[in-house]
Design an enzyme around this catalytic site. Structure first.
Site, mmCIF file in Angstrom:
data_model
loop_
_atom_site.group_PDB
_atom_site.id
_atom_site.type_symbol
_atom_site.label_atom_id
_atom_site.label_comp_id
_atom_site.label_asym_id
_atom_site.label_seq_id
_atom_site.Cartn_x
_atom_site.Cartn_y
_atom_site.Cartn_z
ATOM 1 N N VAL A 4 6.471 2.712 -2.492
ATOM 2 C CA VAL A 4 7.205 1.747 -3.315
ATOM 3 C C VAL A 4 6.286 0.578 -3.694
ATOM 4 O O VAL A 4 6.322 0.082 -4.820
ATOM 5 C CB VAL A 4 8.483 1.267 -2.575
ATOM 6 C CG1 VAL A 4 9.205 0.198 -3.386
ATOM 7 C CG2 VAL A 4 9.410 2.453 -2.314
ATOM 8 N N CYS A 29 18.227 4.289 -2.515
ATOM 9 C CA CYS A 29 17.881 4.948 -3.783
ATOM 10 C C CYS A 29 18.901 6.007 -4.209
ATOM 11 O O CYS A 29 19.166 6.201 -5.396
ATOM 12 C CB CYS A 29 16.487 5.560 -3.694
ATOM 13 S SG CYS A 29 16.203 6.520 -2.205
ATOM 14 N N HIS A 81 16.092 11.516 -8.229
ATOM 15 C CA HIS A 81 17.246 11.887 -7.406
ATOM 16 C C HIS A 81 18.390 12.296 -8.329
ATOM 17 O O HIS A 81 18.782 11.537 -9.223
ATOM 18 C CB HIS A 81 17.707 10.705 -6.544
ATOM 19 C CG HIS A 81 16.789 10.377 -5.401
ATOM 20 N ND1 HIS A 81 15.659 11.102 -5.091
ATOM 21 C CD2 HIS A 81 16.861 9.402 -4.463
ATOM 22 C CE1 HIS A 81 15.082 10.575 -4.019
ATOM 23 N NE2 HIS A 81 15.786 9.540 -3.628
ATOM 24 N N GLN A 119 17.385 15.053 -3.507
ATOM 25 C CA GLN A 119 16.480 13.918 -3.500
ATOM 26 C C GLN A 119 15.007 14.321 -3.364
ATOM 27 O O GLN A 119 14.646 15.119 -2.506
ATOM 28 C CB GLN A 119 16.872 12.953 -2.362
ATOM 29 C CG GLN A 119 18.335 12.536 -2.464
ATOM 30 C CD GLN A 119 18.742 11.447 -1.488
ATOM 31 O OE1 GLN A 119 19.916 11.316 -1.193
ATOM 32 N NE2 GLN A 119 17.807 10.652 -0.991
ATOM 33 N N THR A 177 0.807 -1.221 0.000
ATOM 34 C CA THR A 177 0.000 0.000 0.000
ATOM 35 C C THR A 177 0.842 1.274 0.000
ATOM 36 O O THR A 177 0.319 2.364 -0.200
ATOM 37 C CB THR A 177 -0.901 0.018 1.260
ATOM 38 O OG1 THR A 177 -0.069 -0.291 2.382
ATOM 39 C CG2 THR A 177 -2.012 -1.000 1.159
ATOM 40 N N ARG A 227 17.159 17.151 0.713
ATOM 41 C CA ARG A 227 15.777 16.895 0.246
ATOM 42 C C ARG A 227 15.286 18.134 -0.491
ATOM 43 O O ARG A 227 15.396 19.255 0.041
ATOM 44 C CB ARG A 227 14.889 16.590 1.443
ATOM 45 C CG ARG A 227 13.501 16.135 1.059
ATOM 46 C CD ARG A 227 13.475 14.731 0.481
ATOM 47 N NE ARG A 227 13.685 13.711 1.493
ATOM 48 C CZ ARG A 227 13.930 12.429 1.210
ATOM 49 N NH1 ARG A 227 13.989 12.018 -0.046
ATOM 50 N NH2 ARG A 227 14.123 11.550 2.167
ATOM 51 N N GLY A 257 11.056 9.778 -2.147
ATOM 52 C CA GLY A 257 12.083 8.957 -1.502
ATOM 53 C C GLY A 257 11.799 8.745 -0.026
ATOM 54 O O GLY A 257 12.310 7.818 0.588
ATOM 55 N N ASN A 272 13.971 7.608 -8.474
ATOM 56 C CA ASN A 272 14.165 6.940 -7.185
ATOM 57 C C ASN A 272 13.176 5.833 -6.883
ATOM 58 O O ASN A 272 13.537 4.867 -6.213
ATOM 59 C CB ASN A 272 14.152 7.972 -6.051
ATOM 60 C CG ASN A 272 12.891 8.791 -6.026
ATOM 61 O OD1 ASN A 272 12.609 9.524 -6.967
ATOM 62 N ND2 ASN A 272 12.115 8.676 -4.968
ATOM 63 N N GLU A 274 21.040 9.039 5.638
ATOM 64 C CA GLU A 274 21.260 8.895 4.191
ATOM 65 C C GLU A 274 22.736 9.061 3.796
ATOM 66 O O GLU A 274 23.216 8.400 2.888
ATOM 67 C CB GLU A 274 20.409 9.957 3.475
ATOM 68 C CG GLU A 274 20.118 9.650 2.029
ATOM 69 C CD GLU A 274 18.977 8.643 1.845
ATOM 70 O OE1 GLU A 274 18.572 7.994 2.826
ATOM 71 O OE2 GLU A 274 18.501 8.511 0.706
ATOM 72 N N ARG A 297 21.063 -4.817 4.806
ATOM 73 C CA ARG A 297 22.183 -4.461 3.907
ATOM 74 C C ARG A 297 23.545 -4.722 4.520
ATOM 75 O O ARG A 297 24.512 -4.940 3.815
ATOM 76 C CB ARG A 297 22.081 -2.996 3.470
ATOM 77 C CG ARG A 297 21.005 -2.804 2.444
ATOM 78 C CD ARG A 297 20.994 -1.392 1.895
ATOM 79 N NE ARG A 297 19.685 -1.117 1.327
ATOM 80 C CZ ARG A 297 19.068 0.049 1.384
ATOM 81 N NH1 ARG A 297 19.646 1.081 1.958
ATOM 82 N NH2 ARG A 297 17.872 0.202 0.848
HETATM 83 P P1 NAP Z 1 5.715 3.880 2.839
HETATM 84 O O1 NAP Z 1 5.082 4.622 1.727
HETATM 85 O O2 NAP Z 1 5.698 4.451 4.203
HETATM 86 O O3 NAP Z 1 5.043 2.410 2.882
HETATM 87 C C1 NAP Z 1 5.303 1.529 3.954
HETATM 88 C C2 NAP Z 1 4.585 0.219 3.784
HETATM 89 O O4 NAP Z 1 4.894 -0.604 4.924
HETATM 90 C C3 NAP Z 1 3.046 0.340 3.723
HETATM 91 O O5 NAP Z 1 2.536 -0.613 2.820
HETATM 92 C C4 NAP Z 1 2.620 -0.012 5.148
HETATM 93 O O6 NAP Z 1 1.326 -0.578 5.234
HETATM 94 C C5 NAP Z 1 3.656 -1.089 5.481
HETATM 95 N N1 NAP Z 1 3.754 -1.259 6.934
HETATM 96 C C6 NAP Z 1 3.993 -0.304 7.868
HETATM 97 N N2 NAP Z 1 3.945 -0.856 9.111
HETATM 98 C C7 NAP Z 1 3.672 -2.175 8.942
HETATM 99 C C8 NAP Z 1 3.498 -3.265 9.834
HETATM 100 N N3 NAP Z 1 3.574 -3.129 11.155
HETATM 101 N N4 NAP Z 1 3.242 -4.493 9.297
HETATM 102 C C9 NAP Z 1 3.141 -4.648 7.970
HETATM 103 N N5 NAP Z 1 3.279 -3.648 7.068
HETATM 104 C C10 NAP Z 1 3.546 -2.424 7.558
HETATM 105 O O7 NAP Z 1 7.267 3.596 2.531
HETATM 106 P P2 NAP Z 1 8.002 3.565 1.082
HETATM 107 O O8 NAP Z 1 8.514 4.886 0.714
HETATM 108 O O9 NAP Z 1 7.136 2.802 0.139
HETATM 109 O O10 NAP Z 1 9.294 2.700 1.431
HETATM 110 C C11 NAP Z 1 9.244 1.305 1.611
HETATM 111 C C12 NAP Z 1 10.649 0.783 1.797
HETATM 112 O O11 NAP Z 1 11.421 1.007 0.621
HETATM 113 C C13 NAP Z 1 11.396 1.511 2.938
HETATM 114 O O12 NAP Z 1 12.204 0.580 3.582
HETATM 115 C C14 NAP Z 1 12.238 2.524 2.202
HETATM 116 O O13 NAP Z 1 13.388 2.861 2.930
HETATM 117 C C15 NAP Z 1 12.593 1.754 0.940
HETATM 118 N N6 NAP Z 1 12.928 2.591 -0.217
HETATM 119 C C16 NAP Z 1 12.117 3.609 -0.602
HETATM 120 C C17 NAP Z 1 12.461 4.347 -1.721
HETATM 121 C C18 NAP Z 1 11.610 5.481 -2.212
HETATM 122 O O14 NAP Z 1 12.038 6.147 -3.182
HETATM 123 N N7 NAP Z 1 10.448 5.741 -1.627
HETATM 124 C C19 NAP Z 1 13.587 4.035 -2.445
HETATM 125 C C20 NAP Z 1 14.384 2.960 -2.043
HETATM 126 C C21 NAP Z 1 14.028 2.246 -0.930
HETATM 127 P P3 NAP Z 1 0.038 0.312 5.676
HETATM 128 O O15 NAP Z 1 -0.318 1.152 4.493
HETATM 129 O O16 NAP Z 1 -0.996 -0.715 5.974
HETATM 130 O O17 NAP Z 1 0.454 1.129 6.852
#
Ligand code: NAP
Length: 348
Positions: A15, A158, A242, A184, A12, A235, A188, A326, A210, A118
């Site tokens: 990413v 990223c 990025h 960035q 949800t 940011r 991200g 990113n 970061e 990592r």
């Molecule tokens: P996000 O938008 O905050 O999404 C987080 C996800 O984790 C949501 O689906 C959330 O579900 C789920 N979650 C949170 N708490 C949980 C729990 N207790 N049990 C199960 N699921 C849970 O984060 P994001 O930006 O997509 O990033 C996701 C990962 O990718 C992170 O580790 C981030 O560091 C990494 N990342 C992100 C990017 C980027 O550009 N955004 C790039 C590289 C890596 P709910 O919706 O139900 O809360």
């Protein structure tokens, strides 16, 4: 060919949504599970993301009607429906390690976006074009942990995708020191300019954790080369993309033409025919005002790296600007390419 079933943990989030749009017509993989926190679990996917779907494309109709599983409580149920999972979770690192280990120990390979694993010695950090050979660590990991089929592979932060792919073909010229400043986008951090109003008309010169990731992860990817990287991560008020401003000092003399040639000739995956592998991998831009984030972040459908503004700034020093998307190359797309490599090499 029967497609390989895959689950998205964290489906949800920012990413997770990107995984869903990118995998819509994937020739090898098919999403059979979308999983998230207990808050989203039990709902139809389209209800779980109501008011927070941020992709330009609509939710694919097959996914919209899937029930969201709970990552932890539905573990056994999920493992029966998937051959491997992409992890896009955002919660405490210890918890993420536990969740990813639980999947891998039950025979389900995990390709993760999170940083939690990592620095585990036996977990490879993969950029498919750069260190595909590190997949050999999987055998050691399975031996260390007593896992037969499952394993964990991660992709790097990223930020590093906007300069490490550009530094890699230059390693043969023996760089000694790299100074990088990244600019960035807000996606991200899993946010938009609407959900993060403090970012409007603003620049924040700090992103927690970061700079350390940006300095250290490249060394693991390259196999601990003796290069000093200093990073400043900033940011900026952009949705996606990025950018990296890079200064590089070599130990040997090198010409501008040699650098340009090294970038243009660098496409190590070209013989593997992986669906997400961009051609070219590196797009060299000659215009003096490129790459630009809005114009160039979608190079290679978001999987390519753009570079420009190469300038000689000292006898053995150059500067240039790199750019990557990113949430595509830097997150979901990079993980999909890694899974394609795993499939090609017989791990999936
Ligand atoms: P996000 O938008 O905050 O999404 C987080 C996800 O984790 C949501 O689906 C959330 O579900 C789920 N979650 C949170 N708490 C949980 C729990 N207790 N049990 C199960 N699921 C849970 O984060 P994001 O930006 O997509 O990033 C996701 C990962 O990718 C992170 O580790 C981030 O560091 C990494 N990342 C992100 C990017 C980027 O550009 N955004 C790039 C590289 C890596 P709910 O919706 O139900 O809360």
């Amino acid at each position: 060919m029967k497609k390989i079933s895959v689950g998205i943990l964290g489906a949800t989030g920012m990413v997770g949504q990107r995984f869903i749009t990118l995998l819509q017509n994937h020739p090898w993989f098919e999403i059979t599970v979308v999983a998230a926190s207990p808050k989203s679990a039990g709902k139809k996917y389209k209800e779980a993301v109501e008011g927070r779907w941020v992709m330009k494309e609509p939710i694919p109709s097959r996914i919209a009607s899937l029930n969201v599983d709970a990552v932890e409580d539905d573990l056994d149920k999920i493992t029966k429906k998937v051959s491997f999972v992409f992890s896009a979770l955002d919660l405490e690192k210890e918890k993420i390690r536990e969740i990813e280990n639980n999947f891998a120990s039950r025979g389900i390979p995990v390709v993760s976006n999170n940083s939690a694993h990592r620095w585990s010695k036996d977990v490879p950090v993969i950029i498919p074009e750069i260190n595909p050979g590190h997949l050999i660590l999987i055998k050691q990991q399975q031996k260390n942990r007593g896992w037969k089929q499952g394993f964990i592979v991660v992709k790097p932060n990223c930020s590093v995708q906007s300069y490490v792919p550009l530094l890699t073909p230059l390693l043969k010229f023996q760089p000694k020191k790299v100074i990088v400043t990244t600019l960035q986008a807000v996606s991200g951090a899993g946010k938009t300019l609407n959900t993060w109003p403090e970012m409007q008309e603003n620049i924040i010169p700090y992103i927690a954790g970061e700079e350390e990731k940006s300095e250290k992860e490249p060394l693991k990817i390259w196999g601990n080369k003796k290069i000093k990287i200093s990073a400043t991560c900033i940011r900026v008020p952009l949705k996606d993309g990025h950018m990296a401003s890079v200064n590089i000092r070599f130990t040997k003399k090198v010409t501008k033409e040699e650098i340009l040639r090294a970038w243009k000739n660098f496409n190590p995956l070209k013989n593997l025919s992986l669906p997400f592998s961009p051609t070219p991998f590196i797009t060299v831009m000659e215009e003096e005002d490129r790459p630009q984030t809005r114009l160039d972040r979608m190079a290679g459908l978001g999987m390519g790296i753009s570079v420009g503004r190469l300038r000689q700034i000292g006898p053995k020093s150059f500067s240039f600007i790199g750019l990557s998307h990113n949430t595509i190359r830097g997150a979901a797309g990079g993980a999909i390419l890694t899974a394609e490599l795993l499939k090609r090499k017989g791990y999936l």
